[in-house]
Structure formats: structure tokens, C-alpha cells
Write a protein that holds these residues in place. Structure first.
Motif, PDB file in Angstrom:
ATOM      1  N   MET A   3      -3.966 -28.788   3.764  1.00 29.63           N
ATOM      2  CA  MET A   3      -3.529 -28.798   2.394  1.00 29.63           C
ATOM      3  C   MET A   3      -4.445 -29.644   1.522  1.00 29.63           C
ATOM      4  O   MET A   3      -4.692 -29.284   0.369  1.00 29.63           O
ATOM      5  CB  MET A   3      -2.099 -29.326   2.327  1.00 29.63           C
ATOM      6  N   SER A   4      -4.954 -30.759   2.066  1.00 26.77           N
ATOM      7  CA  SER A   4      -5.827 -31.606   1.257  1.00 26.77           C
ATOM      8  C   SER A   4      -7.150 -30.898   0.971  1.00 26.77           C
ATOM      9  O   SER A   4      -7.789 -31.155  -0.044  1.00 26.77           O
ATOM     10  CB  SER A   4      -6.052 -32.960   1.929  1.00 26.77           C
ATOM     11  N   LYS A   5      -7.591 -29.966   1.880  1.00 27.57           N
ATOM     12  CA  LYS A   5      -8.809 -29.211   1.631  1.00 27.57           C
ATOM     13  C   LYS A   5      -8.621 -28.294   0.418  1.00 27.57           C
ATOM     14  O   LYS A   5      -9.515 -28.136  -0.396  1.00 27.57           O
ATOM     15  CB  LYS A   5      -9.193 -28.384   2.859  1.00 27.57           C
ATOM     16  N   HIS A   6      -7.434 -27.678   0.314  1.00 23.84           N
ATOM     17  CA  HIS A   6      -7.140 -26.791  -0.804  1.00 23.84           C
ATOM     18  C   HIS A   6      -7.017 -27.596  -2.100  1.00 23.84           C
ATOM     19  O   HIS A   6      -7.459 -27.135  -3.155  1.00 23.84           O
ATOM     20  CB  HIS A   6      -5.860 -25.994  -0.548  1.00 23.84           C
ATOM     21  N   PHE A   7      -6.426 -28.777  -1.992  1.00 23.94           N
ATOM     22  CA  PHE A   7      -6.277 -29.631  -3.169  1.00 23.94           C
ATOM     23  C   PHE A   7      -7.641 -30.076  -3.676  1.00 23.94           C
ATOM     24  O   PHE A   7      -7.913 -30.051  -4.880  1.00 23.94           O
ATOM     25  CB  PHE A   7      -5.402 -30.853  -2.840  1.00 23.94           C
ATOM     26  N   LEU A   8      -8.534 -30.459  -2.777  1.00 17.91           N
ATOM     27  CA  LEU A   8      -9.878 -30.881  -3.155  1.00 17.91           C
ATOM     28  C   LEU A   8     -10.653 -29.723  -3.773  1.00 17.91           C
ATOM     29  O   LEU A   8     -11.340 -29.892  -4.789  1.00 17.91           O
ATOM     30  CB  LEU A   8     -10.621 -31.443  -1.932  1.00 17.91           C
ATOM     31  N   SER A   9     -10.553 -28.549  -3.215  1.00 15.29           N
ATOM     32  CA  SER A   9     -11.239 -27.367  -3.757  1.00 15.29           C
ATOM     33  C   SER A   9     -10.719 -27.036  -5.154  1.00 15.29           C
ATOM     34  O   SER A   9     -11.508 -26.744  -6.059  1.00 15.29           O
ATOM     35  CB  SER A   9     -11.027 -26.163  -2.842  1.00 15.29           C
ATOM     36  N   ALA A  10      -9.407 -27.088  -5.341  1.00 21.19           N
ATOM     37  CA  ALA A  10      -8.811 -26.809  -6.650  1.00 21.19           C
ATOM     38  C   ALA A  10      -9.251 -27.853  -7.670  1.00 21.19           C
ATOM     39  O   ALA A  10      -9.561 -27.533  -8.823  1.00 21.19           O
ATOM     40  CB  ALA A  10      -7.294 -26.768  -6.544  1.00 21.19           C
ATOM     41  N   ALA A  11      -9.295 -29.113  -7.258  1.00 19.82           N
ATOM     42  CA  ALA A  11      -9.717 -30.186  -8.168  1.00 19.82           C
ATOM     43  C   ALA A  11     -11.165 -29.994  -8.586  1.00 19.82           C
ATOM     44  O   ALA A  11     -11.523 -30.194  -9.757  1.00 19.82           O
ATOM     45  CB  ALA A  11      -9.514 -31.548  -7.502  1.00 19.82           C
ATOM     46  N   ILE A  12     -12.024 -29.600  -7.641  1.00 25.60           N
ATOM     47  CA  ILE A  12     -13.434 -29.367  -7.963  1.00 25.60           C
ATOM     48  C   ILE A  12     -13.584 -28.208  -8.937  1.00 25.60           C
ATOM     49  O   ILE A  12     -14.354 -28.275  -9.907  1.00 25.60           O
ATOM     50  CB  ILE A  12     -14.253 -29.133  -6.671  1.00 25.60           C
ATOM     51  N   ILE A  13     -12.830 -27.156  -8.738  1.00 24.33           N
ATOM     52  CA  ILE A  13     -12.883 -25.994  -9.626  1.00 24.33           C
ATOM     53  C   ILE A  13     -12.388 -26.368 -11.025  1.00 24.33           C
ATOM     54  O   ILE A  13     -13.021 -26.030 -12.029  1.00 24.33           O
ATOM     55  CB  ILE A  13     -12.079 -24.812  -9.038  1.00 24.33           C
ATOM     56  N   ILE A  14     -11.294 -27.083 -11.098  1.00 26.47           N
ATOM     57  CA  ILE A  14     -10.750 -27.500 -12.401  1.00 26.47           C
ATOM     58  C   ILE A  14     -11.731 -28.427 -13.110  1.00 26.47           C
ATOM     59  O   ILE A  14     -11.980 -28.282 -14.312  1.00 26.47           O
ATOM     60  CB  ILE A  14      -9.367 -28.162 -12.223  1.00 26.47           C
ATOM     61  N   LEU A  15     -12.307 -29.369 -12.385  1.00 28.99           N
ATOM     62  CA  LEU A  15     -13.280 -30.282 -12.970  1.00 28.99           C
ATOM     63  C   LEU A  15     -14.507 -29.509 -13.470  1.00 28.99           C
ATOM     64  O   LEU A  15     -15.003 -29.763 -14.571  1.00 28.99           O
ATOM     65  CB  LEU A  15     -13.701 -31.349 -11.947  1.00 28.99           C
ATOM     66  N   SER A  16     -14.985 -28.557 -12.709  1.00 24.73           N
ATOM     67  CA  SER A  16     -16.138 -27.748 -13.107  1.00 24.73           C
ATOM     68  C   SER A  16     -15.841 -26.955 -14.378  1.00 24.73           C
ATOM     69  O   SER A  16     -16.665 -26.902 -15.297  1.00 24.73           O
ATOM     70  CB  SER A  16     -16.529 -26.783 -11.996  1.00 24.73           C
ATOM     71  N   LEU A  17     -14.663 -26.347 -14.432  1.00 25.79           N
ATOM     72  CA  LEU A  17     -14.272 -25.583 -15.624  1.00 25.79           C
ATOM     73  C   LEU A  17     -14.150 -26.477 -16.847  1.00 25.79           C
ATOM     74  O   LEU A  17     -14.558 -26.095 -17.953  1.00 25.79           O
ATOM     75  CB  LEU A  17     -12.972 -24.823 -15.366  1.00 25.79           C
ATOM     76  N   SER A  18     -13.605 -27.669 -16.665  1.00 27.80           N
ATOM     77  CA  SER A  18     -13.451 -28.572 -17.812  1.00 27.80           C
ATOM     78  C   SER A  18     -14.816 -29.060 -18.307  1.00 27.80           C
ATOM     79  O   SER A  18     -15.028 -29.204 -19.508  1.00 27.80           O
ATOM     80  CB  SER A  18     -12.543 -29.754 -17.474  1.00 27.80           C
ATOM     81  N   ILE A  19     -15.762 -29.284 -17.405  1.00 29.01           N
ATOM     82  CA  ILE A  19     -17.114 -29.687 -17.816  1.00 29.01           C
ATOM     83  C   ILE A  19     -17.801 -28.555 -18.577  1.00 29.01           C
ATOM     84  O   ILE A  19     -18.428 -28.775 -19.614  1.00 29.01           O
ATOM     85  CB  ILE A  19     -17.953 -30.126 -16.586  1.00 29.01           C
ATOM     86  N   ILE A  20     -17.652 -27.344 -18.096  1.00 33.64           N
ATOM     87  CA  ILE A  20     -18.232 -26.184 -18.782  1.00 33.64           C
ATOM     88  C   ILE A  20     -17.611 -26.030 -20.163  1.00 33.64           C
ATOM     89  O   ILE A  20     -18.316 -25.822 -21.159  1.00 33.64           O
ATOM     90  CB  ILE A  20     -18.057 -24.906 -17.941  1.00 33.64           C
ATOM     91  N   TYR A  21     -16.276 -26.145 -20.248  1.00 39.64           N
ATOM     92  CA  TYR A  21     -15.581 -26.012 -21.525  1.00 39.64           C
ATOM     93  C   TYR A  21     -16.042 -27.080 -22.514  1.00 39.64           C
ATOM     94  O   TYR A  21     -16.330 -26.783 -23.679  1.00 39.64           O
ATOM     95  CB  TYR A  21     -14.064 -26.082 -21.315  1.00 39.64           C
ATOM     96  N   CYS A  22     -16.132 -28.334 -22.068  1.00 41.35           N
ATOM     97  CA  CYS A  22     -16.574 -29.428 -22.951  1.00 41.35           C
ATOM     98  C   CYS A  22     -18.010 -29.203 -23.416  1.00 41.35           C
ATOM     99  O   CYS A  22     -18.339 -29.459 -24.580  1.00 41.35           O
ATOM    100  CB  CYS A  22     -16.453 -30.771 -22.238  1.00 41.35           C
TER     101      CYS A  22
END
Length: 116
Positions: free
Chosen positions: A1-20
Motif C-alpha cells: 500500500m505504501s508503494k501505491h501511496f508513494l506513486s500517487a504522491a509523485i504523480i500529484i506532485l508532478s502534475l502540480s509542478i506542471i500546473y504551476c
């Protein structure tokens, strides 16, 4: 579960950086566009800017104004756009672009010929 959480966090962080990054780019381009606004888009034009807008020399425009002022002084009433409208501030003449356009329309529809 922590692997999925880390992957989701990386994706969300990447999207937020692109958006900014996109927002910053849009903001910078809007600021450049505001700075590049032509002098002809401002409210009042100087006599030099008005002459350039009308595709004539400053001397030609001053001569038109001089003769129209003489004509206007002899009249008690006249159509508002019969003469080129301007305001005088500290002996400098300023022209409203919208009113200059109306003056052009009036004189074009009245078939006025200006020879001075």
C-alpha cells in the motif's frame, strides 16, 4: 500500500509542478502584452501621435487646427465633430482617439474637403 501511496504522491506532485509552471508562463506573457500596449491605445494622444494616426505631418495637423479654430470662433453653434475635437492642457493639445475617429466619420459622410 505504501508503494501505491508513494506513486500517487509523485504523480500529484508532478502534475502540480506542471500546473504551476503553466500558470507562471501565462502570467509572464500577460505582463509582456500589457507593457507592449501601443501609445495609440491610450486615452489621450499628443499632437504628434494624432498626426501619425492620421497619416499626416504635425505641421499639417496644426494648420488644420489653426484654421478650424478661426472658423469656430466666428460661429455661435456647430456640429460637435465639424471641427477636430481636442483639449488644451498647459498649452499642449491632446486628442481623444474615439473623438478623432468620430471627426473622421463626420467629415467623410459630410463630404468635407479640408484645404488649408
Amino acid at each position: 500500500m505504501s508503494k501505491h501511496f508513494l506513486s500517487a504522491a509523485i504523480i500529484i506532485l508532478s502534475l502540480s509542478i506542471i500546473y504551476c509552471g503553466m500558470q507562471i508562463g501565462i502570467s509572464n506573457s500577460n505582463q509582456k502584452n500589457k507593457k507592449e500596449v501601443s501609445n495609440l491605445d491610450k486615452g489621450l494622444l499628443t499632437i504628434e501621435e494624432t498626426a501619425k494616426y492620421l497619416s499626416m505631418s504635425v505641421d499639417q495637423l496644426e494648420e488644420i487646427i489653426f484654421h478650424q479654430d478661426i472658423e469656430r470662433a466666428d460661429l455661435t453653434s456647430f456640429d460637435i465633430y465639424e471641427f477636430i475635437p481636442y483639449i488644451k492642457v498647459n498649452d499642449e493639445k491632446y486628442f481623444n482617439k474615439v473623438q478623432v475617429n468620430e471627426w473622421i466619420k463626420y467629415n467623410a459622410t459630410e463630404w468635407a474637403e479640408i484645404n488649408y
